[in-house]
Design a protein around this motif. Structure first.
Motif, PDB file in Angstrom:
ATOM      1  N   GLU A  75      15.977  54.867  39.042  1.00  0.00           N
ATOM      2  CA  GLU A  75      16.323  53.459  39.293  1.00  0.00           C
ATOM      3  C   GLU A  75      15.982  52.531  38.136  1.00  0.00           C
ATOM      4  O   GLU A  75      16.391  51.372  38.118  1.00  0.00           O
ATOM      5  N   SER A 102      17.885  48.836  37.115  1.00  0.00           N
ATOM      6  CA  SER A 102      16.946  47.708  37.205  1.00  0.00           C
ATOM      7  C   SER A 102      16.899  46.880  35.923  1.00  0.00           C
ATOM      8  O   SER A 102      16.402  45.756  35.920  1.00  0.00           O
ATOM      9  N   TRP A 130      20.011  54.963  48.493  1.00  0.00           N
ATOM     10  CA  TRP A 130      19.726  54.649  47.076  1.00  0.00           C
ATOM     11  C   TRP A 130      20.728  53.614  46.562  1.00  0.00           C
ATOM     12  O   TRP A 130      20.348  52.665  45.874  1.00  0.00           O
ATOM     13  N   GLU A 142      19.915  50.218  48.080  1.00  0.00           N
ATOM     14  CA  GLU A 142      18.680  49.604  47.578  1.00  0.00           C
ATOM     15  C   GLU A 142      18.750  49.258  46.097  1.00  0.00           C
ATOM     16  O   GLU A 142      18.450  48.139  45.694  1.00  0.00           O
ATOM     17  N   HIS A 143      19.164  50.208  45.279  1.00  0.00           N
ATOM     18  CA  HIS A 143      19.022  50.032  43.830  1.00  0.00           C
ATOM     19  C   HIS A 143      20.248  49.442  43.147  1.00  0.00           C
ATOM     20  O   HIS A 143      20.127  48.848  42.075  1.00  0.00           O
TER      21      HIS A 143
END
Length: 503
Positions: free
Chosen positions: A242, A246, A270, A273-274
């Motif tokens: 990630e 990010s 995933w 969220e990411h």
């Protein structure tokens, strides 16, 4: 070029704006385009050109991948050798270093055509049922099927599903990461998205080159609002970690889409969220080359269930049945069928109506999708993979027979059988079981030679990850290879009914 309404034009181009413009130019004049994925090799390209009897081929000098120049024109030249019905080859000479005067008048410069064209082209008047394009998809008999889509119904359903499933607004930036050589690129890079007047982003090259931040840098740079990709790509990025997404500002994203194969719950979470920052809606979409547009999905206002594709699209009647067409109860695995026609459905298989009829005759009275599925008490459908001998590698459908035919084409091979195995990144990987001709000994060198042979015949996507040399293959008494027995043995599962097994 003398291209008229109904003529076929094969397009073998990189994933670029020039390719999209070429597709739309064909549609404008009523020519039937047949886009061939530029990762396919000479053999696969020739099969598709020959079947469509393309009058003109439109290609580029090369495509770019991982910093390398991959030549396209030499592949076309080999593919059309002795195909007398091909009249012209139009070449987008990207660096001006490929076309020369001594190549003859069969070759036409794409750039020169653009410069000499008028800004307005009168559109051909089309009936709703006039053909728009042929797109070849893998079948279980080895030879790919030419799926024919028509002008009216296809446009209506791709427009409507794009608008509703992705909640499109006219100032949105939409990015579908597919290649135009597949149906996802046709419907959700080109026709459905552009019909909504939305900006469509198209990208050439690998998702993780020069580094795994490439895609996320484009989301940041172009302020992408809707992002549509395949689970295989998501799983690849999961392996990189990630920290890559990010580094970039992904706050412009509003809707995330998944396409090409079932998305496993781990990848779904995933992605949510990411990439989606725990705030973007995820729409998982099930459909096929043959359906033309989304058939099962969650629209943004639906509650989502990770691992489940969702509910049938408005007006689409879907069921899960046994082999006799009898409806199964909830949470029971059966065959996915579509009970009534829909606007963007295929109209035939080009030149092979009997293959089209098989969709409707396998389970009489309904469209047989060839997928296994189940549904829960709320009507959410889970897709469990292919019921037939088509392998889904990274969202691309590859017929087992195509790969087997390529292997048997090698002089050392007597017989071959191919299966798909679960793969954590690609969804499925290809394993081949090969019987060698008498007097030929197995070796690592031969194994690599066979992989290269498949690559040359079909392209990198179809190369087996594993090749096992065997003495014999499980067959029925009628001589049909029982791939399900090989698959069950490979995965340590019960081989099931083997009453028809020869030995």
């Amino acid at each position: 070029l003398g291209v008229r309404k109904g003529d076929r034009v094969s397009i073998y181009m990189p994933n670029t704006i020039e390719a999209v413009a070429t597709m739309l130019a064909c549609a404008r004049i009523g020519a039937i385009h047949s886009v061939v994925f530029a990762g396919f090799s000479e053999g696969a390209l020739r099969t598709r050109i020959e079947d469509a009897k393309a009058k003109v081929i439109i290609t580029a000098s090369y495509t770019k991948r991982r910093g390398k120049r991959i030549e396209l024109l030499p592949t076309v030249q080999k593919a059309v050798d002795s195909l007398n019905f091909v009249e012209k080859i139009v070449v987008w000479d990207r660096d001006g270093d490929t076309l020369t005067e001594d190549m003859g008048d069969m070759f036409v410069s794409f750039g020169d055509m653009v410069k000499s064209s008028q800004p307005h082209c009168e559109p051909e008047i089309m009936d709703a049922e006039d053909p728009l394009f042929i797109l070849y998809t893998s079948g279980t008999t080895g030879k790919p099927k030419g799926v024919l889509h028509t002008t009216g119904g296809y446009m209506v359903q791709t427009y409507f599903t794009s608008k509703v499933v992705f909640d499109l607004h006219e100032d949105d930036v939409f990015w579908c990461t597919a290649d135009i050589g597949w149906i996802t690129g046709h419907s959700y890079i080109v026709y459905g998205i552009l019909a909504n007047g939305v900006t469509s982003l198209i990208v050439e090259g690998a998702p993780d080159y020069p580094d795994p931040g490439r895609w996320w840098s484009y989301v940041e740079r172009y302020r992408v609002n809707v992002f549509y990709t395949a689970p295989t790509a998501i799983r690849m990025f999961m392996r990189y970690g990630e920290e890559w997404p990010s580094r970039y500002d992904l706050s412009s994203l509003r809707i995330l889409g998944s396409v090409g194969e079932p998305i496993n719950p781990e990848a779904w979470h995933w992605y949510y969220e990411h990439i989606g920052g725990n705030r973007c809606v995820i729409v998982d979409t099930w459909w096929q080359t043959e359906t033309g547009a989304h058939m099962i999905t969650t629209v943004p206002s639906y509650p989502t269930k990770p691992g489940k594709a969702g509910k049938p699209m408005f007006s689409v009647e879907v069921d899960v049945v046994d082999k006799d067409g009898k409806k199964l109860p909830p949470n029971t695995i059966g065959f996915l069928v579509i009970k009534t026609p829909w606007p963007s459905m295929l109209r035939t298989c080009w030149g092979e109506p009997e293959r089209y009829e098989k969709y409707w005759n396998t389970i009489p009275g309904v469209y047989f999708a060839g997928d296994l599925a189940s549904y829960d008490e709320e009507g959410y459908i889970m897709i469990l993979g292919r019921a037939d001998d088509v392998i889904n590698v990274a969202g691309h459908r590859i017929g087992t027979m195509e790969v087997e035919s390529a292997l048997v084409d090698h002089p050392s091979v007597a017989e071959a059988a191919v299966i798909g195995k679960p793969h954590e990144v690609k969804g499925e990987s290809i394993k081949a079981f090969v019987i060698l001709r008498k007097g030929v000994e197995p070796s690592d060198r031969l194994l690599e030679e066979l992989k290269l042979h498949v690559r040359n015949e079909l392209g990198a996507i179809a190369v087996p990850d594993e090749i096992e040399f065997v003495e014999k293959l499980p067959k029925t008494r009628s001589g049909k290879i029982m791939r399900r027995v090989l698959k069950a043995q490979e995965l340590g599962l019960d081989v099931g009914d083997v009453s028809t097994l020869e030995d």
